[in-house]
Design an enzyme around this catalytic site. Structure first.
Site, PDB file in Angstrom:
ATOM      1  N   ARG A 189     -65.279  23.007 -17.181  1.00  0.00           N
ATOM      2  CA  ARG A 189     -66.341  23.969 -17.400  1.00  0.00           C
ATOM      3  C   ARG A 189     -66.927  24.314 -18.628  1.00  0.00           C
ATOM      4  O   ARG A 189     -66.910  25.615 -18.866  1.00  0.00           O
ATOM      5  CB  ARG A 189     -65.711  25.060 -16.262  1.00  0.00           C
ATOM      6  N   TYR A 210     -57.134   8.972  -2.423  1.00  0.00           N
ATOM      7  CA  TYR A 210     -57.931   8.024  -2.029  1.00  0.00           C
ATOM      8  C   TYR A 210     -57.137   6.654  -2.161  1.00  0.00           C
ATOM      9  O   TYR A 210     -55.875   6.674  -2.439  1.00  0.00           O
ATOM     10  CB  TYR A 210     -59.361   7.900  -2.628  1.00  0.00           C
ATOM     11  N   CYS A 229     -76.991  26.059  -6.149  1.00  0.00           N
ATOM     12  CA  CYS A 229     -76.213  26.830  -7.290  1.00  0.00           C
ATOM     13  C   CYS A 229     -76.591  28.108  -7.310  1.00  0.00           C
ATOM     14  O   CYS A 229     -77.690  28.355  -7.389  1.00  0.00           O
ATOM     15  CB  CYS A 229     -76.670  25.766  -8.515  1.00  0.00           C
TER      16      CYS A 229
HETATM   17 FE1  SF4 Z   1     -71.436  27.020 -11.400  1.00  0.00          FE
HETATM   18 FE2  SF4 Z   1     -73.571  26.853  -9.938  1.00  0.00          FE
HETATM   19 FE3  SF4 Z   1     -71.556  25.798  -9.074  1.00  0.00          FE
HETATM   20 FE4  SF4 Z   1     -71.419  28.345  -9.275  1.00  0.00          FE
HETATM   21  S1  SF4 Z   1     -72.793  27.184  -8.047  1.00  0.00           S
HETATM   22  S2  SF4 Z   1     -69.792  27.086  -9.911  1.00  0.00           S
HETATM   23  S3  SF4 Z   1     -72.796  28.760 -11.070  1.00  0.00           S
HETATM   24  S4  SF4 Z   1     -72.531  25.175 -10.979  1.00  0.00           S
END
Ligand code: SF4
Ligand code: ADP
Length: 680
Positions: A294, A174, A358
């Site tokens: 993560r 950006y 998700c």
């Molecule tokens: Fe993780 Fe949910 Fe994103 Fe998949 S959708 S990467 S499980 S946070």
């Protein structure tokens, strides 16, 4: 507090400038596809994260002025009093649970195209936008002065909205990133040339923001620990800036140079992969440092603190998959954590311009409009038979068990998990098994849920079972006839060894020359091609699109997908549709010209589309729905073959609503309603 003592450091408060974070769980800024467009959806979702124990909860990129408009992506905005009111709803929702609220002030520079506001975009020099046929206007000194004033005003509005942490954002391509770039910044004034000059705007924004709001708010910056690549900002220059500007912000939020790696899916990037690049920043800056990776394991998180790598554990995806992750650690319920699988379906929906969802957490994005809570479900009573223990059936069993129903979950297979159990055996997809493992772990502890494996149920079995409700979650199988996006009817000219991904998942490993024809264009085609190539076959991967696994651009996986196939020696044929196979060669036609192309092949794998396994449904209810379907409900892929997230969502929705009001569409909807008298 029942926190296991070894995790206690994760729950220690931390001073960040003038504010105190209640613990070390920090939800870093992440996109939601909600932004300015869905303010109540967004505020409620962020509030749930705070309720789940995240000590700091930040917004997504939040535009400071209409000259930074990322339409059609629903970015957050902080342009006027209306925006301030909507942003205040986020801060209030977060404060209600004792957490700090952070806001990532943002100017998109040349990257955006201002499709909504139609203002000229601004850049360090005139440069093309990310993908639209627009270039930015080169900024002069007056533009820089205006930009600084917009940023200051936005910081003041953010403070007034109640935010505790205010970001200066010089990364991710950006505007401030452009100024830092050695190759893009060609200015001859005090904002160009030396590193100090290129970093002048960054420094001035940090100083101005501190001056404007520093008495009440912490000033944070999101900074790339290893620079922006040799041609823009080298790793050494990034280190120099960390040392030079060390104590200017109150907090350094560190990312890494390569966004596809930073946002890497579990197919390509492991958890906690950035440690070597962010280690040392604490010593250089003397300020608290947060970074991501993560992180889903409490021990890994703890290690980041105890080994002195980070002061705060940053998370976007783990907080999406389990908004209650911190609370579960605090309460000693580590086994209840719903771990992110790294599939990037969350990111994909933002890049599609739609609200976040998700795979692991079906309540994500539904907190406001459906009133769903990630941990609480309404109580209910009755007996339910669920046929099929894939993601849809497992999620339904889990939710119904929690609600208090008596649940029998049957699957013809000897192992639960359906497609996730099968797909997780393919290269790079091992973490996807967490969709199964979280749910089997939960239902194993529910005395009211029984799992019957190795049970193929017929319509007579289902009818004879006598449950109050039946959920059919029987899944789908890949088609062997070529029907998909390209071919509306079966390809009539297929003979010889024609396989599907189901055969590969069942263990088939054809040798010699194999053609994989991909008309699905997400992960399955490339992953099957890779599995076969790794097992020694000579693979030609052909797609109707112009790139391998084209849709996976939305999950930030496309470039790595293509590179992985090329590195594995797979031939990639793009923009061709299969039209014949006779057991020794496969014929394709160019999708533009129809010109033919042939490849020798003894085996063909078709990755086109899936056929719902709905025979049981049809037997019980009649193919055209002759019987009332309120007691027998289809969920997941047998109703609508789609992504795993859709199957989990479908199982969750049916289970949550069973025995009550069934909502065809969510109960609430955010939209503008015209008020006042109608104009004639
Ligand atoms: Fe993780 Fe949910 Fe994103 Fe998949 S959708 S990467 S499980 S946070
Ligand atoms: P979804 O993604 O919708 O959950 P899956 O394909 O992952 O669907 O899972 C469907 C599951 O249903 C599979 O594990 C399959 O073995 C099971 N199944 C299909 N038909 C029957 C049946 N008639 N009796 C028992 N189990 C079945």
């Amino acid at each position: 507090m029942t926190t296991e003592s070894r995790y206690a450091p994760l729950f220690e408060p931390l001073q960040i400038g003038p504010v105190i974070a209640p613990n070390r769980f920090y939800q870093v800024p992440h996109c939601t596809g909600m932004g300015h467009a869905l303010p109540q959806t967004l505020a409620t979702m962020r509030g749930v994260k705070a309720e789940g124990g995240w000590g700091v909860v930040c917004t997504e990129y939040c535009s400071i002025h209409p000259s930074s408009d990322d339409h059609p992506y629903p970015f957050a905005s902080n342009w006027d009093d209306g925006d301030t009111a909507n942003l205040a709803a986020i801060a209030d929702a977060v404060h209600a649970h004792g957490a700090l609220a952070g806001i990532e002030l943002w100017h998109g520079g040349s990257y955006v195209a201002n499709l909504a506001t139609r203002m000229p975009t601004l850049g360090v020099r005139s440069m093309p936008a990310r993908s639209d046929p627009f270039q930015s206007q080169r900024m002069d000194r007056a533009d820089i002065r205006r930009l600084k004033s917009w940023h200051r005003q936005a910081a003041l509005r953010a403070r007034d909205a109640g935010f505790d942490i205010i970001y200066v954002y010089p990364t991710h391509g950006y505007l401030v990133w452009e100024f830092l770039s050695r190759s893009l910044n060609d200015r001859t004034d005090e904002y160009g040339g030396s590193l100090a000059n290129r970093a002048r705007l960054f420094r001035e924004l940090l100083e101005d923001t501190k001056d404007a709001v520093g008495d009440r708010c912490a000033v944070a910056t999101r900074f790339s620990a290893d620079g922006h690549g040799e041609t823009h900002l080298s790793a050494d220059e990034a280190r120099d800036l960390l040392a030079l500007f060390g104590s200017l912000p109150d907090l350094w939020d560190l990312v890494i140079e390569d966004y596809e790696e930073e946002m890497g899916s579990s197919r390509f990037v492991d958890a906690a992969a950035f440690e070597s690049r962010v280690r040392g920043a604490r010593a250089l800056t003397g300020r608290p440092v947060v970074s991501i990776g993560r992180f889903t394991s409490p021990d890994t998180m703890l290690g980041q603190l105890t080994r002195g790598v980070l002061d705060l554990v940053g998370a976007a995806r783990p907080s999406i998959a389990d908004p209650f992750l911190p609370e579960k650690i605090r309460a000693g319920r580590v086994e209840d954590i719903r771990e992110c699988i790294g599939c990037n379906i969350c990111y994909a929906h933002d890049t599609r311009g739609s609200a976040l969802r998700c795979t692991q957490n079906p309540t994500m994005g539904e907190e406001w409009r459906s009133g769903w809570h990630p941990e609480r479900v309404p109580a209910g009573r009755g007996s339910v038979l669920i046929v099929g223990a894939g993601p849809a059936g497992l999620e339904a069993a889990h939710v119904l068990g929690k609600r208090g129903f008596t649940v029998a979950l049957a699957d013809r297979s000897d192992a639960p998990g359906g497609r996730v159990a099968r797909e997780s055996r393919l290269p790079g997809l091992a973490e996807w098994a967490r969709v199964r493992d979280y749910r089997t772990g939960q239902i194993a502890r529910m005395p009211n849920v029984d799992l019957y494996l190795g049970n193929l149920l017929t319509a007579a079995d289902v009818s004879g079972f006598g449950a109050d409700y039946v959920l059919l979650a029987t899944g789908a199988r890949w088609r062997r006839n070529g029907i998909g996006r390209w071919h509306a009817a079966a390809i009539g000219t297929l003979t010889g060894d024609v396989l599907t991904p189901d055969d590969i998942m069942d263990g088939a490993r054809p040798q010699g020359r194999v053609v994989v024809f991909d008309d699905d264009n997400y992960y399955m085609g490339p992953v099957v091609a890779l599995a076969l190539a790794r097992d020694g076959a000579q693979v030609c991967y052909a797609t109707t699109e112009s790139k391998a696994g084209e849709w996976s651009a939305h999950t930030a996986e496309q470039a790595r997908t293509q590179r992985q196939l090329l590195d594995a020696g797979v031939e990639i044929v793009v923009a061709h549709a299969l039209h014949a196979f006779d057991g020794s060669s496969a014929g394709f036609a160019c999708i533009y010209t129809g010109r033919e192309l042939w490849r020798a092949a003894a085996h063909l794998v078709l990755v086109t589309s899936r056929e719902p396994e709905d025979a049981l449904h049809d037997e019980l209810l009649g193919r055209n729905g002759e019987t009332d379907g309120s007691r027998i409900i289809r969920i997941g892929d047998c109703r609508q073959p789609a992504i795993i997230a859709a199957a989990v969502y479908s199982g969750h929705k049916a289970a949550r609503e069973l025995g009550g009001e069934l909502h065809a569409v969510p109960a609430a909807r955010e939209r503008v309603v015209i008020a006042g008298p109608r104009r004639t």
